[in-house]
Design a protein around this motif. Structure first.
Motif, PDB file in Angstrom:
ATOM      1  N   UNK A  13       0.873  -1.175  -0.045  1.00  0.00           N
ATOM      2  CA  UNK A  13       0.131   0.012   0.047  1.00  0.00           C
ATOM      3  C   UNK A  13       0.845   1.237   0.093  1.00  0.00           C
ATOM      4  N   UNK A  14       1.920   1.234   0.955  1.00  0.00           N
ATOM      5  CA  UNK A  14       2.822   2.367   0.885  1.00  0.00           C
ATOM      6  C   UNK A  14       3.481   2.458  -0.337  1.00  0.00           C
ATOM      7  N   UNK A  15       4.162   1.535  -1.022  1.00  0.00           N
ATOM      8  CA  UNK A  15       4.895   1.415  -2.262  1.00  0.00           C
ATOM      9  C   UNK A  15       3.858   2.009  -3.494  1.00  0.00           C
ATOM     10  N   UNK A  16       2.763   1.492  -3.570  1.00  0.00           N
ATOM     11  CA  UNK A  16       2.022   1.856  -4.541  1.00  0.00           C
ATOM     12  C   UNK A  16       1.426   3.161  -4.673  1.00  0.00           C
ATOM     13  N   UNK A  17       1.046   3.688  -3.326  1.00  0.00           N
ATOM     14  CA  UNK A  17       0.632   4.921  -3.087  1.00  0.00           C
ATOM     15  C   UNK A  17       1.672   5.943  -3.398  1.00  0.00           C
ATOM     16  N   UNK A  21       1.435   8.644  -6.796  1.00  0.00           N
ATOM     17  CA  UNK A  21       1.325   9.899  -6.497  1.00  0.00           C
ATOM     18  C   UNK A  21       2.404  10.642  -7.578  1.00  0.00           C
ATOM     19  N   UNK A  22       3.738  10.102  -7.247  1.00  0.00           N
ATOM     20  CA  UNK A  22       4.919  10.480  -7.890  1.00  0.00           C
ATOM     21  C   UNK A  22       4.751  10.615  -9.719  1.00  0.00           C
ATOM     22  N   UNK A  23       3.910   9.405 -10.067  1.00  0.00           N
ATOM     23  CA  UNK A  23       3.540   9.387 -11.426  1.00  0.00           C
ATOM     24  C   UNK A  23       2.669  10.272 -11.592  1.00  0.00           C
ATOM     25  N   UNK A  24       1.502  10.816 -10.942  1.00  0.00           N
ATOM     26  CA  UNK A  24       0.577  11.687 -11.158  1.00  0.00           C
ATOM     27  C   UNK A  24       1.322  13.303 -11.201  1.00  0.00           C
ATOM     28  N   UNK A  25       2.133  13.434 -10.281  1.00  0.00           N
ATOM     29  CA  UNK A  25       3.140  14.666 -10.516  1.00  0.00           C
ATOM     30  C   UNK A  25       3.873  14.659 -11.799  1.00  0.00           C
ATOM     31  N   UNK A  41      -0.376  16.151  -0.156  1.00  0.00           N
ATOM     32  CA  UNK A  41       0.902  16.668  -0.272  1.00  0.00           C
ATOM     33  C   UNK A  41       1.789  16.266   0.929  1.00  0.00           C
ATOM     34  N   UNK A  42       1.374  16.758   2.224  1.00  0.00           N
ATOM     35  CA  UNK A  42       2.184  16.332   3.287  1.00  0.00           C
ATOM     36  C   UNK A  42       1.909  14.885   3.650  1.00  0.00           C
ATOM     37  N   UNK A  43       0.741  14.368   3.357  1.00  0.00           N
ATOM     38  CA  UNK A  43       0.569  13.010   3.659  1.00  0.00           C
ATOM     39  C   UNK A  43       1.563  12.073   2.596  1.00  0.00           C
ATOM     40  N   UNK A  44       1.698  12.573   1.463  1.00  0.00           N
ATOM     41  CA  UNK A  44       2.889  12.049   0.481  1.00  0.00           C
ATOM     42  C   UNK A  44       4.127  11.935   1.077  1.00  0.00           C
ATOM     43  N   UNK A  45       4.607  13.026   1.292  1.00  0.00           N
ATOM     44  CA  UNK A  45       6.070  13.178   1.954  1.00  0.00           C
ATOM     45  C   UNK A  45       6.055  12.376   3.415  1.00  0.00           C
ATOM     46  N   UNK A  46       4.936  12.357   4.073  1.00  0.00           N
ATOM     47  CA  UNK A  46       5.259  11.760   5.374  1.00  0.00           C
ATOM     48  C   UNK A  46       5.226  10.208   5.158  1.00  0.00           C
ATOM     49  N   UNK A  47       4.361   9.605   4.243  1.00  0.00           N
ATOM     50  CA  UNK A  47       4.440   8.034   3.719  1.00  0.00           C
ATOM     51  C   UNK A  47       5.851   7.978   3.072  1.00  0.00           C
ATOM     52  N   UNK A  48       6.267   8.621   2.284  1.00  0.00           N
ATOM     53  CA  UNK A  48       7.596   8.452   1.660  1.00  0.00           C
ATOM     54  C   UNK A  48       8.574   8.417   2.481  1.00  0.00           C
ATOM     55  N   UNK A  49       8.813   9.267   3.646  1.00  0.00           N
ATOM     56  CA  UNK A  49       9.641   9.149   4.435  1.00  0.00           C
ATOM     57  C   UNK A  49       9.709   7.942   5.373  1.00  0.00           C
ATOM     58  N   UNK A  50       8.343   7.463   5.972  1.00  0.00           N
ATOM     59  CA  UNK A  50       8.154   6.139   6.531  1.00  0.00           C
ATOM     60  C   UNK A  50       8.452   5.183   5.719  1.00  0.00           C
ATOM     61  N   UNK A  51       8.320   5.130   4.485  1.00  0.00           N
ATOM     62  CA  UNK A  51       8.489   4.084   3.336  1.00  0.00           C
ATOM     63  C   UNK A  51      10.047   3.799   3.338  1.00  0.00           C
ATOM     64  N   UNK A  77      16.059   6.871  -5.149  1.00  0.00           N
ATOM     65  CA  UNK A  77      14.646   6.672  -5.987  1.00  0.00           C
ATOM     66  C   UNK A  77      13.624   6.415  -4.970  1.00  0.00           C
ATOM     67  N   UNK A  78      13.236   6.870  -4.056  1.00  0.00           N
ATOM     68  CA  UNK A  78      12.141   6.418  -3.166  1.00  0.00           C
ATOM     69  C   UNK A  78      10.892   5.876  -3.521  1.00  0.00           C
ATOM     70  N   UNK A  79      10.235   6.745  -4.826  1.00  0.00           N
ATOM     71  CA  UNK A  79       8.965   6.096  -5.162  1.00  0.00           C
ATOM     72  C   UNK A  79       8.960   5.014  -5.905  1.00  0.00           C
ATOM     73  N   UNK A  80      10.407   4.660  -6.550  1.00  0.00           N
ATOM     74  CA  UNK A  80      10.196   3.526  -7.530  1.00  0.00           C
ATOM     75  C   UNK A  80      10.835   2.187  -6.933  1.00  0.00           C
ATOM     76  N   UNK A  81      11.865   2.409  -6.245  1.00  0.00           N
ATOM     77  CA  UNK A  81      12.456   1.186  -5.627  1.00  0.00           C
ATOM     78  C   UNK A  81      11.634   0.352  -4.771  1.00  0.00           C
ATOM     79  N   UNK A  82      10.815   0.908  -3.932  1.00  0.00           N
ATOM     80  CA  UNK A  82      10.355  -0.060  -3.207  1.00  0.00           C
ATOM     81  C   UNK A  82       9.475  -1.138  -3.731  1.00  0.00           C
ATOM     82  N   UNK A  83       8.665  -0.729  -4.984  1.00  0.00           N
ATOM     83  CA  UNK A  83       8.011  -1.773  -5.738  1.00  0.00           C
ATOM     84  C   UNK A  83       8.929  -2.927  -6.312  1.00  0.00           C
ATOM     85  N   UNK A  84       9.909  -2.759  -6.802  1.00  0.00           N
ATOM     86  CA  UNK A  84      10.940  -3.461  -7.253  1.00  0.00           C
ATOM     87  C   UNK A  84      11.456  -4.275  -6.246  1.00  0.00           C
ATOM     88  N   UNK A  85      11.640  -3.877  -4.965  1.00  0.00           N
ATOM     89  CA  UNK A  85      12.317  -4.335  -3.946  1.00  0.00           C
ATOM     90  C   UNK A  85      11.258  -5.708  -3.186  1.00  0.00           C
TER      91      UNK A  85
END
Length: 103
Positions: A13-17, A21-25, A41-51, A77-85
């Protein structure tokens, strides 16, 4: 410790979200679309840091093959790498265990 701290469904869920959002941007900037994402915006950066913390922690404490490559990739590459990992996680741990036994 071969299980994710937060569980695989939450990690997905964190990785896909974050990727979504990064793809949408990216699409918004590429095609000059007027999409307002200020509400998340703030939720995105928060989940990105937590991820980043969760996935780097998982990589660091498991015997992952090419550990420093994956940690660096998660940070840069925080928005992309977790999916592959997540997809390759079990294979990377298995390869890391084989490499450790071979040394």
């Amino acid at each position: 410790m071969n299980t994710l701290t937060i569980g695989k469904p939450t990690a997905w869920l964190i990785a896909i979200f974050n990727f979504g959002v990064a793809l949408l941007q990216l699409l918004s900037y590429m095609f000059d679309m007027q999409i307002n994402i200020d509400s998340i915006y703030h939720f995105y950066w928060g989940t990105l840091a937590i991820g980043i913390v969760i996935f780097a922690n998982d990589i660091f404490y498991n015997n992952v093959y090419q550990k420093w490559f994956w940690i660096t990739s998660v940070v840069i590459l925080a928005p992309v790498t977790p999916l592959f990992y997540i997809v390759q996680r079990n294979k990377l741990i298995r390869l890391g265990n084989k490499a450790k036994q071979g040394n």
